[in-house]
Design a protein around this motif. Structure first.
Motif, PDB file in Angstrom:
ATOM      1  N   SER A  27      28.731 -58.395-106.600  1.00  0.00           N
ATOM      2  CA  SER A  27      28.406 -57.054-106.137  1.00  0.00           C
ATOM      3  C   SER A  27      29.411 -56.087-106.769  1.00  0.00           C
ATOM      4  O   SER A  27      30.007 -56.396-107.811  1.00  0.00           O
ATOM      5  N   ALA A  29      32.503 -54.944-106.002  1.00  0.00           N
ATOM      6  CA  ALA A  29      33.903 -55.371-106.165  1.00  0.00           C
ATOM      7  C   ALA A  29      34.003 -56.490-107.199  1.00  0.00           C
ATOM      8  O   ALA A  29      34.916 -56.503-108.037  1.00  0.00           O
ATOM      9  N   GLU A  48      27.196 -65.649-108.138  1.00  0.00           N
ATOM     10  CA  GLU A  48      26.554 -64.818-107.113  1.00  0.00           C
ATOM     11  C   GLU A  48      25.437 -65.634-106.463  1.00  0.00           C
ATOM     12  O   GLU A  48      24.646 -66.258-107.162  1.00  0.00           O
ATOM     13  N   ARG A  49      25.365 -65.589-105.131  1.00  0.00           N
ATOM     14  CA  ARG A  49      24.345 -66.414-104.459  1.00  0.00           C
ATOM     15  C   ARG A  49      22.928 -65.864-104.657  1.00  0.00           C
ATOM     16  O   ARG A  49      21.951 -66.602-104.663  1.00  0.00           O
ATOM     17  N   ARG A  59      19.298 -56.119-102.751  1.00  0.00           N
ATOM     18  CA  ARG A  59      19.470 -57.576-102.693  1.00  0.00           C
ATOM     19  C   ARG A  59      19.712 -58.023-101.257  1.00  0.00           C
ATOM     20  O   ARG A  59      20.410 -57.341-100.497  1.00  0.00           O
ATOM     21  N   GLN A  64      23.344 -53.970 -97.432  1.00  0.00           N
ATOM     22  CA  GLN A  64      23.627 -52.529 -97.428  1.00  0.00           C
ATOM     23  C   GLN A  64      23.069 -51.842 -98.669  1.00  0.00           C
ATOM     24  O   GLN A  64      23.092 -50.619 -98.768  1.00  0.00           O
ATOM     25  N   HIS A  69      24.412 -44.689-100.612  1.00  0.00           N
ATOM     26  CA  HIS A  69      25.821 -44.859-100.956  1.00  0.00           C
ATOM     27  C   HIS A  69      26.320 -43.602-101.664  1.00  0.00           C
ATOM     28  O   HIS A  69      25.806 -43.255-102.734  1.00  0.00           O
ATOM     29  N   ALA A  70      27.293 -42.946-101.061  1.00  0.00           N
ATOM     30  CA  ALA A  70      27.919 -41.805-101.730  1.00  0.00           C
ATOM     31  C   ALA A  70      28.949 -42.350-102.709  1.00  0.00           C
ATOM     32  O   ALA A  70      29.664 -43.303-102.389  1.00  0.00           O
ATOM     33  N   ARG A 127      21.881 -47.122-104.179  1.00  0.00           N
ATOM     34  CA  ARG A 127      22.951 -48.104-104.363  1.00  0.00           C
ATOM     35  C   ARG A 127      22.516 -49.151-105.403  1.00  0.00           C
ATOM     36  O   ARG A 127      23.324 -49.609-106.222  1.00  0.00           O
ATOM     37  N   CYS A 150      23.959 -69.052-107.360  1.00  0.00           N
ATOM     38  CA  CYS A 150      25.070 -70.007-107.252  1.00  0.00           C
ATOM     39  C   CYS A 150      25.887 -69.685-106.006  1.00  0.00           C
ATOM     40  O   CYS A 150      26.454 -68.596-105.901  1.00  0.00           O
ATOM     41  N   PHE A 152      28.972 -70.319-103.634  1.00  0.00           N
ATOM     42  CA  PHE A 152      30.338 -70.858-103.533  1.00  0.00           C
ATOM     43  C   PHE A 152      30.482 -71.648-102.232  1.00  0.00           C
ATOM     44  O   PHE A 152      30.034 -71.203-101.177  1.00  0.00           O
ATOM     45  N   TYR A 312      20.755 -51.354 -90.288  1.00  0.00           N
ATOM     46  CA  TYR A 312      21.998 -52.096 -90.551  1.00  0.00           C
ATOM     47  C   TYR A 312      22.957 -51.888 -89.383  1.00  0.00           C
ATOM     48  O   TYR A 312      23.371 -50.764 -89.120  1.00  0.00           O
ATOM     49  N   ASP A 337      35.504 -55.578 -99.994  1.00  0.00           N
ATOM     50  CA  ASP A 337      35.223 -55.698 -98.552  1.00  0.00           C
ATOM     51  C   ASP A 337      35.796 -56.976 -97.957  1.00  0.00           C
ATOM     52  O   ASP A 337      35.967 -57.063 -96.741  1.00  0.00           O
ATOM     53  N   GLY A 347      31.766 -43.455 -96.500  1.00  0.00           N
ATOM     54  CA  GLY A 347      31.365 -43.696 -97.892  1.00  0.00           C
ATOM     55  C   GLY A 347      32.494 -44.111 -98.823  1.00  0.00           C
ATOM     56  O   GLY A 347      32.525 -43.696 -99.982  1.00  0.00           O
ATOM     57  N   GLY A 349      33.772 -47.530 -99.410  1.00  0.00           N
ATOM     58  CA  GLY A 349      33.932 -48.924 -99.828  1.00  0.00           C
ATOM     59  C   GLY A 349      33.883 -49.151-101.328  1.00  0.00           C
ATOM     60  O   GLY A 349      34.699 -49.893-101.885  1.00  0.00           O
ATOM     61  N   MET A 350      32.933 -48.522-102.025  1.00  0.00           N
ATOM     62  CA  MET A 350      32.831 -48.746-103.478  1.00  0.00           C
ATOM     63  C   MET A 350      34.052 -48.190-104.196  1.00  0.00           C
ATOM     64  O   MET A 350      34.482 -48.733-105.208  1.00  0.00           O
TER      65      MET A 350
HETATM   66  C1  LIG Z   1      25.268 -49.333 -94.339  1.00  0.00           C
HETATM   67  C2  LIG Z   1      26.360 -49.221 -95.378  1.00  0.00           C
HETATM   68  C3  LIG Z   1      26.502 -48.039 -96.087  1.00  0.00           C
HETATM   69  C4  LIG Z   1      27.535 -47.916 -97.023  1.00  0.00           C
HETATM   70  N1  LIG Z   1      27.678 -46.743 -97.674  1.00  0.00           N
HETATM   71  C5  LIG Z   1      28.652 -46.621 -98.596  1.00  0.00           C
HETATM   72  C6  LIG Z   1      28.814 -45.398 -99.301  1.00  0.00           C
HETATM   73  O1  LIG Z   1      28.144 -44.393 -99.026  1.00  0.00           O
HETATM   74  N2  LIG Z   1      29.770 -45.336-100.282  1.00  0.00           N
HETATM   75  C7  LIG Z   1      30.580 -46.408-100.566  1.00  0.00           C
HETATM   76  O2  LIG Z   1      31.432 -46.310-101.454  1.00  0.00           O
HETATM   77  N3  LIG Z   1      30.466 -47.569 -99.880  1.00  0.00           N
HETATM   78  C8  LIG Z   1      29.536 -47.699 -98.914  1.00  0.00           C
HETATM   79  N4  LIG Z   1      29.406 -48.873 -98.239  1.00  0.00           N
HETATM   80  C9  LIG Z   1      30.341 -49.986 -98.545  1.00  0.00           C
HETATM   81  C10 LIG Z   1      29.932 -50.713 -99.829  1.00  0.00           C
HETATM   82  O3  LIG Z   1      28.634 -51.223 -99.713  1.00  0.00           O
HETATM   83  C11 LIG Z   1      30.917 -51.856-100.137  1.00  0.00           C
HETATM   84  O4  LIG Z   1      32.215 -51.450 -99.889  1.00  0.00           O
HETATM   85  C12 LIG Z   1      30.771 -52.270-101.603  1.00  0.00           C
HETATM   86  O5  LIG Z   1      29.534 -52.875-101.802  1.00  0.00           O
HETATM   87  C13 LIG Z   1      31.839 -53.243-102.074  1.00  0.00           C
HETATM   88  O6  LIG Z   1      31.640 -54.411-101.405  1.00  0.00           O
HETATM   89  P1  LIG Z   1      31.955 -55.834-102.032  1.00  0.00           P
HETATM   90  O7  LIG Z   1      31.477 -55.925-103.430  1.00  0.00           O
HETATM   91  O8  LIG Z   1      33.367 -56.146-101.726  1.00  0.00           O
HETATM   92  O9  LIG Z   1      31.074 -56.762-101.075  1.00  0.00           O
HETATM   93  P2  LIG Z   1      29.491 -56.847-100.963  1.00  0.00           P
HETATM   94  O10 LIG Z   1      28.842 -55.654-101.524  1.00  0.00           O
HETATM   95  O11 LIG Z   1      29.176 -57.214 -99.566  1.00  0.00           O
HETATM   96  O12 LIG Z   1      29.132 -58.059-101.910  1.00  0.00           O
HETATM   97  C14 LIG Z   1      29.482 -59.383-101.665  1.00  0.00           C
HETATM   98  C15 LIG Z   1      28.693 -60.230-102.657  1.00  0.00           C
HETATM   99  O13 LIG Z   1      29.095 -61.584-102.526  1.00  0.00           O
HETATM  100  C16 LIG Z   1      27.952 -62.398-102.537  1.00  0.00           C
HETATM  101  N5  LIG Z   1      28.291 -63.631-101.810  1.00  0.00           N
HETATM  102  C17 LIG Z   1      28.614 -63.752-100.495  1.00  0.00           C
HETATM  103  N6  LIG Z   1      28.866 -65.035-100.203  1.00  0.00           N
HETATM  104  C18 LIG Z   1      28.710 -65.741-101.346  1.00  0.00           C
HETATM  105  C19 LIG Z   1      28.853 -67.119-101.681  1.00  0.00           C
HETATM  106  N7  LIG Z   1      29.187 -68.056-100.772  1.00  0.00           N
HETATM  107  N8  LIG Z   1      28.627 -67.490-102.967  1.00  0.00           N
HETATM  108  C20 LIG Z   1      28.275 -66.566-103.916  1.00  0.00           C
HETATM  109  N9  LIG Z   1      28.130 -65.254-103.637  1.00  0.00           N
HETATM  110  C21 LIG Z   1      28.346 -64.844-102.380  1.00  0.00           C
HETATM  111  C22 LIG Z   1      26.876 -61.564-101.848  1.00  0.00           C
HETATM  112  O14 LIG Z   1      25.579 -61.991-102.146  1.00  0.00           O
HETATM  113  C23 LIG Z   1      27.191 -60.179-102.397  1.00  0.00           C
HETATM  114  O15 LIG Z   1      26.518 -59.930-103.594  1.00  0.00           O
HETATM  115  C24 LIG Z   1      28.411 -49.008 -97.265  1.00  0.00           C
HETATM  116  C25 LIG Z   1      28.273 -50.192 -96.550  1.00  0.00           C
HETATM  117  C26 LIG Z   1      27.266 -50.288 -95.599  1.00  0.00           C
HETATM  118  C27 LIG Z   1      27.172 -51.552 -94.799  1.00  0.00           C
END
Ligand SMILES: Cc1cc2nc3c(=O)[nH]c(=O)nc-3n(C[C@H](O)[C@H](O)[C@H](O)COP(=O)(O)OP(=O)(O)OC[C@H]3O[C@@H](n4cnc5c(N)ncnc54)[C@H](O)[C@@H]3O)c2cc1C
Length: 458
Positions: A27, A29, A48-49, A59, A64, A69-70, A127, A150, A152, A312, A337, A347, A349-350
């Motif tokens: 995703s 991060a 990625e799963r 996805r 989310q 997503h701002a 998003r 895949c 983990f 959500y 995250d 907004g 997290g990204m």
């Molecule tokens: C409702 C909502 C609205 C949001 N709005 C905003 C916004 O406006 N602006 C903003 O900046 N942020 C926003 N965010 C936050 C933002 O979505 C996250 O901070 C951002 O996606 C970064 O997250 P991440 O990549 O760390 O984790 P995630 O996006 O949660 O991704 C985790 C990834 O890991 C994968 N995964 C999990 N377990 C496994 C495994 N065992 N094996 C392989 N892959 C796996 C998942 O499939 C996923 O693709 C919002 C969040 C939510 C819930």
């Protein structure tokens, strides 16, 4: 730390440090981490799963992705450095670049904030399109492979090599990962470094506990917020966004963001049990309860498109304090995250995910793999701290918010209330406020004399 005090990306800053890095989670991060690891490892594999989508598609693994997503300034600036051409790709695919100083209306404290004097460029898109444009940037890096489907399952380890990396003298070094591959078969992959970017459901805390480590201490602040999102039609000439954050005693918030394909994404939020409805009639009534008519006009009067109402639930902001652990295995770091996820209303997290990647880049440049985890977690802690104070601090304006309250929250909130009231007529104060929310400047910048004077002068 926010954008103003994190050094920008330096493409020549890192030399080759190893053969292979593995990133768990593809995703935002994970993709940002993969980008900076590509400078330091001969090969980077992202596991990625979910199947890797070929088009901008929400996805299931990151539910989310169906919600607006701002993209704040901290992310816009960082992504532009990490993925040259990102903005062009986004606009070609229908995304928008708006001037948030004129084209975003922000209703807070009982009125709209005055327009700030300077331009505030802001990309707007779904998003799914944001993620797709980043993925296209990754696909241009020949050393990075993305493997979808895949899952983990665990880390491979050996006894720690305290002479080379002393973070966990006498402990263990992560030497690779175990996962179920595209066919569902169990398999392993050796790695010099593993980055866990699997989001809120990260398994690293339970793996640590099962392998003789203390899990990271956790701060959790309960807000019990639910989101309902719809998409409505948007005339080509209409490009504006509107934000109406919750404002005590009103537990309801809303935002509408223009996105590709002639649509607005409209999100309605309810805190502390004031659930955003999931049926059309209920959502219209919810939208009509706002103190400004714009939200109801979008939800009630415009044509809905797409999948109906996406929901959500977000029970709590969670911060895992990896920076406070005495022992942590070598060869592993955690990002995005999986370290901290904040009430999404703000907004952020990204942007934090992008700043984490930048910090990883500088940590690799400054000391390679030696003691990487504690050095990285120390720096990400400063990033999370600034964001946590803004997000969690604002949540504590509601009495029902439950959890460890950062010191100074109540007086700061009282000051911000006064600042917002001043910003109704003073665009320079709006400017200062937006720059904190956009993670350009530290929250303490709101106490600079130029702002303080405007806010406190009767
Ligand atoms: C409702 C909502 C609205 C949001 N709005 C905003 C916004 O406006 N602006 C903003 O900046 N942020 C926003 N965010 C936050 C933002 O979505 C996250 O901070 C951002 O996606 C970064 O997250 P991440 O990549 O760390 O984790 P995630 O996006 O949660 O991704 C985790 C990834 O890991 C994968 N995964 C999990 N377990 C496994 C495994 N065992 N094996 C392989 N892959 C796996 C998942 O499939 C996923 O693709 C919002 C969040 C939510 C819930």
């Amino acid at each position: 730390m926010v954008l103003e005090n994190v050094r920008r990306y330096d493409p020549d800053g890192v030399t080759t440090l190893g053969e292979r890095a593995v990133v768990l989670g593809g995703s935002v991060a994970g993709l940002c981490a993969a980008r900076v690891l590509a400078d330091a490892f001969a090969e980077v594999v992202v596991l990625e799963r979910d199947p890797i989508p070929e088009t901008p598609t929400p996805r299931d693994g990151a539910p989310q992705t169906r919600h607006p997503h701002a993209m704040l300034e901290a992310r816009r600036a960082t992504i532009g450095d990490l993925f040259p051409g990102f903005g062009e790709r986004l606009l070609e695919a229908g995304g928008l670049l708006i001037d948030a100083s004129r084209e975003m209306r922000y209703f807070d404290g009982g009125d709209f904030l005055a327009d700030p004097p300077d331009r505030f460029p802001m990309y707007c898109a779904s998003r799914a399109l944001f993620e797709h444009a980043i993925r296209e940037g990754i696909e241009r890096l020949p050393s990075v492979t993305q493997r979808g489907g895949c899952r983990f399952t665990g880390y491979g380890t050996e006894a720690g090599d305290a002479g080379r990396r002393s973070a966990d003298a006498g402990g263990r070094t992560v030497t690779g990962v175990a996962f179920r591959d595209e066919r569902g078969d169990p398999t392993t992959l050796p790695a010099d470094l593993v980055v866990d970017a699997t989001g809120r459901t990260s398994r690293t805390p339970s793996w640590l506990e099962a392998n003789g480590y203390e899990p990271p201490p956790v701060d959790a602040v309960e807000v019990d917020v639910t989101y309902s999102t719809i998409r409505v039609d948007r005339p080509a000439s209409a490009r504006h966004a509107i934000v109406v954050p919750p404002d005590p005693p009103r537990t309801r918030g809303a935002a509408a963001i223009p996105i590709e394909d002639g649509r607005w994404e409209v999100i309605l939020q309810g805190l502390h049990g004031d659930d955003a409805p999931t049926d059309r009639e209920g959502l219209v009534a919810f939208a009509e309860s706002f103190p400004v008519p714009e939200i109801a006009e979008l939800v009630r009067d415009r044509e809905w498109s797409g999948a109906g109402i996406d929901r959500y639930p977000f029970p709590a902001s969670v911060r895992r304090r990896y920076d406070r652990m005495d022992r942590f295995p070598d060869g592993l770091v955690v990002t995005g995250d999986a370290i901290a996820s904040f009430n999404p209303i703000y907004g952020q997290g990204m942007s934090v995910a992008a700043l984490d990647a930048l910090v990883l880049h500088h940590a690799l440049a400054a000391g390679g793999l030696d003691d990487l985890a504690p050095r990285f977690f120390d720096r990400t802690a400063s990033i999370v701290e600034a964001v946590w104070r803004v997000a969690v601090g604002a949540d504590f304006a509601f009495e029902a918010t439950d959890g460890p309250k950062p010191t100074g929250t109540d007086p700061f909130n009282r000051y911000v209330d006064r600042l917002v009231a001043t910003a109704h007529d003073d665009g320079r104060v709006t400017d200062a406020y937006y720059r904190v929310f956009r993670l350009e400047r530290e929250p303490t910048s709101l106490l600079r004399p130029a702002v303080l004077w405007r806010v406190l002068t009767p």
